[in-house]
Scaffold this active site. Structure first.
Site, PDB file in Angstrom:
ATOM      1  N   HIS A 125       5.490  -5.168  -8.853  1.00  0.00           N
ATOM      2  CA  HIS A 125       5.715  -3.717  -8.934  1.00  0.00           C
ATOM      3  C   HIS A 125       6.709  -3.315 -10.025  1.00  0.00           C
ATOM      4  O   HIS A 125       6.761  -2.137 -10.390  1.00  0.00           O
ATOM      5  CB  HIS A 125       6.239  -3.181  -7.593  1.00  0.00           C
ATOM      6  CG  HIS A 125       5.256  -3.292  -6.472  1.00  0.00           C
ATOM      7  ND1 HIS A 125       3.984  -2.759  -6.546  1.00  0.00           N
ATOM      8  CD2 HIS A 125       5.344  -3.889  -5.248  1.00  0.00           C
ATOM      9  CE1 HIS A 125       3.341  -3.018  -5.397  1.00  0.00           C
ATOM     10  NE2 HIS A 125       4.143  -3.709  -4.608  1.00  0.00           N
TER      11      HIS A 125
HETATM   12 ZN   LIG Z   1       2.691  -6.208  -1.203  1.00  0.00          ZN
END
Ligand SMILES: [Zn+2]
Ligand SMILES: [Zn+2]
Length: 350
Positions: A125
């Protein structure tokens, strides 16, 4: 044949968020214990990451962000993003070591290993100038850059329950890498990206393949999507190396994600990639960790997958498996079929 390196440094364990934060390095230590108990390390070589190379971070991150993380790490408090990813003392050093593990995994493949495993990696992320979703530095994208230099064309297959949004954003225009992500996609669910129409831009157009899945997707529907989208996309792209982001949070018992994979479903996915790699590519695979908030399930998934890659007798890990493959409701199956049909059309997969 399946010469495998297990990249590990005890500094990984410091990358564990305090208090009741769900991201704990307990997953990595449990997996390592499962492997030790089963004699993995007579077959799999444990290798330490290369020493820290701070410059490697700016391959994908801005220098200002790297400085910010270093300063917050010294301070030892505050937040690295809008709220999910707190700073703590030493977060910089442990996050950098996890990046070095993934980079080292690529270098080992270039030096002749068939497979390398870095459970400390998979922090998909992290964005260019921001932490996100418990991820400080994006080792996946940094490893891809390293692999492009040393090995050629890279396919990333991200099977974490969340969309690999950071990896996608950092490599969105990159013509030398294919980015495939299978993830739960549902209103209000983190990170909110990863729909079928995100396909890459510029020279990278067509090289981002998102497979958004509804809550309740079991092994049957997941493998249907895998066989009908991911394998054809790999066949079309013809990678020289495959990077797997194997987040454990697609597992049915994960408390944060609503997918329904069993350990047997995960194993089927790894088997398919493994077989594709040896039959139609160079055999080179880097397997990374990622999310996973049922710590035991995640450790079991990682142990079983490492056994598959390294050629360890499946009976050694049989006791770590869930009983059986899971199935999806007719409603879910129908929705997944629709997604697959659209994706085959968008990406010209037959
Ligand atoms: Zn995840
Ligand atoms: Zn192999």
């Amino acid at each position: 044949m399946h010469r495998t390196a297990f990249v590990w440094d005890d500094l990984y364990l410091n990358y564990s968020f305090p208090g009741d934060h769900p991201f704990k390095s307990l997953r990595e230590s449990m997996a390592r214990k499962y492997m030790e108990e089963r004699g993995f390390f007579h077959v799999v070589e444990v290798v330490r990451p290369d020493p820290p190379e701070e410059d490697i971070l700016t391959e994908v991150h801005s220098p200002e962000y790297v400085d910010f993380v270093r300063a917050m790490s010294e301070l030892g408090e505050g937040l690295l993003d809008y709220g999910d990813t707190p700073a703590f003392k030493g977060v910089y050093e442990s996050a950098l070591m996890r990046v070095m593990g993934s980079v080292t995994g690529i270098r080992l493949l270039a030096r002749g290993y068939d497979h390398s495993v870095n459970l400390g990696g998979g922090l998909h992320h992290a964005q260019r100038s921001a932490a996100s979703g418990f991820c400080v530095f994006n080792d996946v994208a940094i490893a891809v850059k390293q692999a492009e230099k040393l090995l050629g064309r890279v396919a990333v297959v991200d099977i974490d329950g969340h969309h690999g949004d950071g990896t996608q954003a950092l490599l969105y225009e990159d013509p030398k890498s294919l980015k495939v992500s299978l993830h739960m996609y549902h209103r209000g669910f983190f990170p909110g990206t990863g729909n079928i129409d995100e396909i890459g831009e510029g020279e990278g157009r067509g090289l981002t393949v998102n497979v958004p899945l509804p809550p309740g997707t079991g092994d049957d529907a997941y493998l249907y999507a895998f066989d009908n989208v991911v394998i054809p996309a790999l066949e079309k792209f013809k990678p020289d190396i495959i990077v797997i982001q194997e987040g454990g949070d697609s597992h049915m018992s994960d408390p944060l994600v609503g997918l329904k994979l069993s350990t047997r479903g995960y194993l089927e996915v790894i088997k398919r990639i493994h077989s594709f790699s040896h039959n139609k590519s160079t055999g080179k695979i880097l397997m990374l960790g990622g999310g996973g908030y049922d710590y035991d399930a995640t450790a079991r998934v990682w142990t079983i997958s490492t056994a598959e890659l390294s050629g360890i007798d499946p009976m050694e890990v049989e006791s770590l498996h869930d009983c059986c493959l899971t199935s999806s409701s007719a409603f879910v199956m129908e929705r997944v079929r629709e997604v697959v049909k659209k994706l085959r059309d968008i990406h010209g997969l037959g």
